[in-house]
Scaffold this active site. Structure first.
Site, PDB file in Angstrom:
ATOM      1  CG  ASP A 137      -2.052   1.145   1.127  1.00 28.37           C
ATOM      2  OD1 ASP A 137      -1.750   2.226   1.072  1.00 28.37           O
ATOM      3  OD2 ASP A 137      -3.102   0.703   1.151  1.00 28.37           O
ATOM      4  CB  ILE A 138       1.116   3.839  -2.429  1.00 28.70           C
ATOM      5  CG1 ILE A 138       2.258   4.895  -3.113  1.00 28.70           C
ATOM      6  CG2 ILE A 138       0.051   4.907  -2.334  1.00 28.70           C
ATOM      7  CD1 ILE A 138       3.459   4.085  -3.337  1.00 28.70           C
ATOM      8  CG  HIS A 191      -6.486  -2.698   3.584  1.00 29.41           C
ATOM      9  ND1 HIS A 191      -5.775  -1.648   3.282  1.00 29.41           N
ATOM     10  CD2 HIS A 191      -7.665  -2.297   3.050  1.00 29.41           C
ATOM     11  CE1 HIS A 191      -6.374  -0.679   2.710  1.00 29.41           C
ATOM     12  NE2 HIS A 191      -7.694  -1.181   2.397  1.00 29.41           N
ATOM     13  CG  HIS A 199      -8.402  -3.257  -1.940  1.00 21.43           C
ATOM     14  ND1 HIS A 199      -9.192  -2.477  -2.934  1.00 21.43           N
ATOM     15  CD2 HIS A 199      -8.286  -2.408  -0.999  1.00 21.43           C
ATOM     16  CE1 HIS A 199      -9.705  -1.381  -2.311  1.00 21.43           C
ATOM     17  NE2 HIS A 199      -8.963  -1.309  -1.006  1.00 21.43           N
TER      18      HIS A 199
HETATM   19  P1  AMP Z   1      -9.770   1.332   0.280  1.00 26.16           P
HETATM   20  O1  AMP Z   1     -10.420   1.416  -1.090  1.00 26.16           O
HETATM   21  O2  AMP Z   1     -10.677   2.362   1.108  1.00 26.16           O
HETATM   22  O3  AMP Z   1      -9.509   0.217   0.861  1.00 26.16           O
HETATM   23  O4  AMP Z   1      -8.469   2.165   0.228  1.00 26.16           O
HETATM   24  C1  AMP Z   1      -7.726   2.045  -0.933  1.00 26.16           C
HETATM   25  C2  AMP Z   1      -6.195   1.786  -0.271  1.00 26.16           C
HETATM   26  O5  AMP Z   1      -5.395   1.628  -1.743  1.00 26.16           O
HETATM   27  C3  AMP Z   1      -5.522   2.971   0.268  1.00 26.16           C
HETATM   28  O6  AMP Z   1      -5.021   2.393   1.212  1.00 26.16           O
HETATM   29  C4  AMP Z   1      -4.613   3.635  -0.467  1.00 26.16           C
HETATM   30  O7  AMP Z   1      -3.247   3.825   0.052  1.00 26.16           O
HETATM   31  C5  AMP Z   1      -4.313   2.411  -1.573  1.00 26.16           C
HETATM   32  N1  AMP Z   1      -3.887   2.779  -2.802  1.00 26.16           N
HETATM   33  C6  AMP Z   1      -4.421   3.726  -3.692  1.00 26.16           C
HETATM   34  N2  AMP Z   1      -3.646   3.805  -4.928  1.00 26.16           N
HETATM   35  C7  AMP Z   1      -2.555   3.065  -4.733  1.00 26.16           C
HETATM   36  C8  AMP Z   1      -1.282   2.641  -5.487  1.00 26.16           C
HETATM   37  N3  AMP Z   1      -1.148   3.283  -6.715  1.00 26.16           N
HETATM   38  N4  AMP Z   1      -0.512   1.820  -5.106  1.00 26.16           N
HETATM   39  C9  AMP Z   1      -0.545   1.242  -3.781  1.00 26.16           C
HETATM   40  N5  AMP Z   1      -1.711   1.446  -3.019  1.00 26.16           N
HETATM   41  C10 AMP Z   1      -2.557   2.259  -3.437  1.00 26.16           C
END
Ligand code: AMP
Length: 133
Positions: free
Chosen positions: A29-30, A95, A93
């Site tokens: 996660d970025i 976490h 996704h």
């Molecule tokens: P959520 O949809 O609420 O579970 O959150 C989406 C997650 O994806 C967040 O924790 C972001 O930091 C992560 N995220 C979004 N874009 C990217 C990316 N390009 N690379 C890695 N993680 C990402």
């Protein structure tokens, strides 16, 4: 239109890849809550986890378990916390978050900052651990 995560799978957007199978992909996660915070996704683009077909759903959790074990072997923690939110990115996704307390799962907290080198280093370590499982 492809989701940002589908673009990551296709290599159109860079990521810190941790593991990959024919059907699943894992990357850091970025905006992590902890070092080693990893996202596990099906390559198949489905927004809501409960809309996945049964085979993809069970396969995703099996893959997440293996990735989680790799993460916990690399990042010191009490255990791995798992959550599915998906309000930001409409591509299922999970976490995977190394935690020491409930506070470590609080998504309202400020996210941690790491350099590209630090992200690369932890991704490589997790990847090596995953390949040994
Ligand atoms: P959520 O949809 O609420 O579970 O959150 C989406 C997650 O994806 C967040 O924790 C972001 O930091 C992560 N995220 C979004 N874009 C990217 C990316 N390009 N690379 C890695 N993680 C990402």
């Amino acid at each position: 239109m492809s989701s940002i995560f589908s673009k990551i799978v296709k290599g159109e957007i860079p990521s810190y890849k941790v593991a990959e199978t024919e059907d699943f992909f894992a990357f850091l996660d970025i905006n992590p809550l902890a070092q080693g915070h990893t996202l596990v996704i099906p390559k198949k683009e489905v927004d809501y986890v409960f809309d996945l077909d049964e085979e993809t759903y069970t396969g995703l959790w099996t893959f997440a378990k293996k990735v989680g074990k790799a993460v916990e072997s690399v990042v010191p923690c009490k255990r791995i916390g798992i959550t599915v939110i998906g309000l930001e990115v409409p591509h299922t996704h999970i976490h995977i978050i190394p935690i020491n307390s409930i506070y470590d799962m609080d998504f309202k907290r400020d996210k941690l900052k790491f350099s590209a080198q630090e992200f690369h280093s932890v991704a490589n370590k997790i990847s090596k651990a995953y390949n040994k499982l």
